[in-house]
Motif scaffolding. Structure first.
Motif, PDB file in Angstrom:
ATOM      1  N   ARG A  98       0.830  -1.208   0.000  1.00  0.00           N
ATOM      2  CA  ARG A  98       0.000   0.000   0.000  1.00  0.00           C
ATOM      3  C   ARG A  98       0.858   1.250   0.000  1.00  0.00           C
ATOM      4  NH1 ARG A  98      -4.233   0.234   4.605  1.00  0.00           N
ATOM      5  NH2 ARG A  98      -4.709   2.179   3.477  1.00  0.00           N
ATOM      6  N   LEU A  99       1.912   1.242   0.798  1.00  0.00           N
ATOM      7  CA  LEU A  99       2.794   2.403   0.863  1.00  0.00           C
ATOM      8  C   LEU A  99       3.487   2.630  -0.473  1.00  0.00           C
ATOM      9  CD1 LEU A  99       4.082   4.580   2.681  1.00  0.00           C
ATOM     10  CD2 LEU A  99       5.900   2.929   3.174  1.00  0.00           C
ATOM     11  N   ALA A 100       3.961   1.555  -1.102  1.00  0.00           N
ATOM     12  CA  ALA A 100       4.637   1.680  -2.395  1.00  0.00           C
ATOM     13  C   ALA A 100       3.703   2.270  -3.439  1.00  0.00           C
ATOM     14  CB  ALA A 100       5.141   0.315  -2.836  1.00  0.00           C
ATOM     15  N   ARG A 101       2.460   1.847  -3.439  1.00  0.00           N
ATOM     16  CA  ARG A 101       1.499   2.378  -4.408  1.00  0.00           C
ATOM     17  C   ARG A 101       1.293   3.876  -4.199  1.00  0.00           C
ATOM     18  NH1 ARG A 101      -3.681   3.364  -3.851  1.00  0.00           N
ATOM     19  NH2 ARG A 101      -3.886   2.072  -1.975  1.00  0.00           N
ATOM     20  N   LEU A 102       1.174   4.284  -2.932  1.00  0.00           N
ATOM     21  CA  LEU A 102       0.950   5.701  -2.627  1.00  0.00           C
ATOM     22  C   LEU A 102       2.147   6.560  -3.028  1.00  0.00           C
ATOM     23  CD1 LEU A 102      -0.703   5.181   0.860  1.00  0.00           C
ATOM     24  CD2 LEU A 102      -1.836   6.157  -1.141  1.00  0.00           C
TER      25      LEU A 102
END
Length: 293
Positions: free
Chosen positions: A23-27
């Motif tokens: 999720r963090l990588a996508r953001l």
């Protein structure tokens, strides 16, 4: 736009840790920030990956628990590289001390837009580790044994593993005679443990040193002296709130350099991973690391 390299401990956090990173990588990528991911094979490998990323001007993200946070933070101490923490491990105590959020969206905002702030690190010298730099705390005594039990637990995770490890360690522990030297002044101590704390927390949220600050240039030395085991179990419960520091069996000192010796071999640990045996010397390195928080 900042460029990030995530150095991941693949054994930390299980599926929850992987989901947080995804999720963090996508953001970060949606915001236009380049992100590359490196998976470490060991703590030494994680340190090498972090140093190489820092040399290329990238912000290094330590993804995992206190072991990889302390290992990477220590490797980057004094280099000028900026560190970001992605708490995804068993304890996450240094991330807790920094007030970092669990929510990936809130964490992404800090990593993208927060200003780096300087924190202290701890330089540790022992026979097993001639010079190691860590972030959170160094502990000598029953808590080092408890941490070893927690790390080897296969059934329990988080605070439960540390509590069970503590019960097991205390049940078999014999108080030791310590010689504690803080900034050149000697203090005799017989008891369970000596903790050199840069962070208030250890052992998955235990508030061992409530007054400790990560940016004050000092360490808090917490000494817990010999007491009946039933009292020590009560102290373990009081670690949740920090109320233990008001007991007469607990002494808190503050300084810049601490040496701890003992009359018999006593285990010593740091940031959940480093294992050694006393004697050990701990020195504060004031403002030696830039962190996003």
């Amino acid at each position: 736009m900042r460029q990030f390299t995530a150095v991941v401990n693949p054994t930390a956090g299980g599926s929850a840790g992987a989901a947080t990173l995804l999720r963090l990588a996508r953001l970060l990528r949606e915001a236009g920030a380049p992100l590359e991911t490196e998976y470490s094979l060991s703590l030494a490998h994680a340190r090498d990956l972090a140093r190489r990323a820092g040399e290329r001007g990238r912000v290094v993200l330590a993804v995992g628990g206190d072991g990889i946070a302390g290992g990477i933070g220590g490797a980057l101490s004094g280099t000028g590289t900026v560190l970001g923490l992605v708490p995804a491990g068993r304890g996450n105590d240094f991330a807790r001390a920094l007030g970092l959020p669990d929510d990936p969206a809130a964490l992404a905002g800090i990593l993208l837009h927060g200003e780096p702030r300087r924190v202290d690190t701890l330089e540790v010298e022992s026979a097993a580790h001639p010079r190691t730099v860590v972030l959170g705390s160094v502990y000598a005594g029953v808590d080092a044994l408890a941490n070893r039990h927690a790390n080897r637990s296969r059934l329990l995770r988080g605070a439960a593993s540390y509590y069970a490890g503590g019960l097991r360690a205390v049940a078999a522990w014999r108080p030791a005679d310590y010689r504690v030297t803080l900034d050149g002044r000697e203090h005799a101590h017989r008891g369970y443990t000596v903790v050199a704390a840069n962070s208030p927390y250890y052992g998955s949220g235990r508030l061992i040193a409530p007054a400790a600050r990560v940016d004050d240039g000092l360490l808090d030395a917490v000494l817990i002296r010999e007491a009946p085991r039933r009292l020590f179990f009560a102290l373990m419960n009081e670690l949740r709130t920090g109320a233990h520091v008001h007991r007469p069996e607990v002494r808190v000192l503050r300084g810049r350099e601490l040496r701890v010796e003992a009359s018999r071999p006593v285990p010593c640990g740091a940031d959940g991973e480093v294992e050694a045996v006393l004697p050990v010397t701990v020195r504060v390195r004031p403002g030696d690391l830039a962190v996003l928080y």
